[in-house]
Design a protein around this motif. Sequence first.
Motif, PDB file in Angstrom:
ATOM      1  N   ASN A 171       0.826  -1.198   0.000  1.00 41.72           N
ATOM      2  CA  ASN A 171       0.000   0.000   0.000  1.00 41.72           C
ATOM      3  C   ASN A 171       0.867   1.256   0.000  1.00 41.72           C
ATOM      4  O   ASN A 171       1.883   1.324   0.701  1.00 41.72           O
ATOM      5  N   ASP A 172       0.448   2.238  -0.774  1.00 40.98           N
ATOM      6  CA  ASP A 172       1.044   3.569  -0.744  1.00 40.98           C
ATOM      7  C   ASP A 172       0.442   4.291   0.460  1.00 40.98           C
ATOM      8  O   ASP A 172      -0.758   4.581   0.486  1.00 40.98           O
ATOM      9  N   ALA A 173       1.258   4.564   1.481  1.00 40.75           N
ATOM     10  CA  ALA A 173       0.739   5.104   2.738  1.00 40.75           C
ATOM     11  C   ALA A 173      -0.034   6.409   2.538  1.00 40.75           C
ATOM     12  O   ALA A 173      -1.055   6.644   3.184  1.00 40.75           O
ATOM     13  N   TRP A 174       0.444   7.270   1.626  1.00 42.33           N
ATOM     14  CA  TRP A 174      -0.236   8.545   1.375  1.00 42.33           C
ATOM     15  C   TRP A 174      -1.674   8.327   0.923  1.00 42.33           C
ATOM     16  O   TRP A 174      -2.582   9.052   1.315  1.00 42.33           O
ATOM     17  N   MET A 175      -1.914   7.313   0.112  1.00 41.66           N
ATOM     18  CA  MET A 175      -3.246   7.063  -0.423  1.00 41.66           C
ATOM     19  C   MET A 175      -4.215   6.583   0.652  1.00 41.66           C
ATOM     20  O   MET A 175      -5.433   6.746   0.510  1.00 41.66           O
ATOM     21  N   PRO A 178      -3.824  10.451   3.944  1.00 40.94           N
ATOM     22  CA  PRO A 178      -3.041  11.647   3.617  1.00 40.94           C
ATOM     23  C   PRO A 178      -3.207  12.761   4.646  1.00 40.94           C
ATOM     24  O   PRO A 178      -4.324  13.151   4.974  1.00 40.94           O
ATOM     25  N   VAL A 179      -2.082  13.239   5.143  1.00 43.49           N
ATOM     26  CA  VAL A 179      -2.048  14.390   6.049  1.00 43.49           C
ATOM     27  C   VAL A 179      -0.863  15.251   5.631  1.00 43.49           C
ATOM     28  O   VAL A 179       0.238  14.744   5.438  1.00 43.49           O
ATOM     29  N   GLY A 180      -1.076  16.553   5.499  1.00 47.01           N
ATOM     30  CA  GLY A 180      -0.005  17.434   5.053  1.00 47.01           C
ATOM     31  C   GLY A 180      -0.025  17.561   3.538  1.00 47.01           C
ATOM     32  O   GLY A 180      -1.075  17.455   2.908  1.00 47.01           O
ATOM     33  N   ARG A 207      -1.321   8.256   9.470  1.00 49.15           N
ATOM     34  CA  ARG A 207      -1.141   9.452   8.658  1.00 49.15           C
ATOM     35  C   ARG A 207       0.102   9.273   7.801  1.00 49.15           C
ATOM     36  O   ARG A 207       1.020   8.527   8.164  1.00 49.15           O
ATOM     37  N   ALA A 208       0.138   9.992   6.672  1.00 51.16           N
ATOM     38  CA  ALA A 208       1.329   9.965   5.818  1.00 51.16           C
ATOM     39  C   ALA A 208       1.315  11.198   4.924  1.00 51.16           C
ATOM     40  O   ALA A 208       0.261  11.638   4.464  1.00 51.16           O
ATOM     41  N   GLY A 209       2.512  11.733   4.685  1.00 48.53           N
ATOM     42  CA  GLY A 209       2.650  12.882   3.813  1.00 48.53           C
ATOM     43  C   GLY A 209       3.766  13.799   4.284  1.00 48.53           C
ATOM     44  O   GLY A 209       4.440  13.516   5.290  1.00 48.53           O
TER      45      GLY A 209
END
Length: 235
Positions: A171-175, A178-180, A207-209
């Motif tokens: 998995n793409d963590a941002w997808m 998404p935070v930031g 969260r990721a970004g």
Amino acid sequence: MEETVRILTYNVRSLRDDRAALARVVRSCAPDVVCVQEAPRFFGWRRAALAMAASFGLRVVTGGANASGNLLLAGPDVKVDATEVLYLKHRRGYHLRGMALAALRIGDSRFTLASTHLSMNLEQRVYQAGEVLGHLDGFAERNRTKARILAGDFNSYPGSVEWNIITERMNDAWMLAPVGDEFTSTGVNPYQRLDAVFVSRDIHVVRAGVPTDLISKADEALATDHRPVLAVVRI
């Protein structure tokens, strides 16, 4: 029992920029582990890596010149079970690329973490996307870690062939959370997402970004030509 892990990935451009600003950016994110790309690779690289880690309040786990500039750093609560460094298959005329891997523990949770930096050449990059997944899986299986994290500078975009090779398996963590901000390059004028954290399907992303809520915009512009990606996950 689940543990929360803060993972930062950051291309530091061989420490050619403002090192004090770089340290402030990293410390502001309070990471448990950091995946570094373009760590110093030439004369005195070990000393430079140790100094950089100390400025972040972290320690060196593995990597550096012997992983073609990929480096793993960790905080005091992270235990290290195993490490590995390697070079990716090399094609003459292009920069040598590598990978740094570690089997880590925080509390009762175990996971494999890897940092990599793919080629600027499309054909080689597509091959390397599959190659790094193979190395990640092999290392994790040998060290009996189910949870797997792959972070780095992929020199490609979401939706590209090489990006899709990775997201077929991870998995793409941002997808997921998404935070930031999304865009990671350049540090001064962000317009593209080259840097990412990918996680195995069993990892929950909080969260990721690019953590714009935590870092100074001025420091971010001075620190290096990329922006950091912070992923907070539960393992």
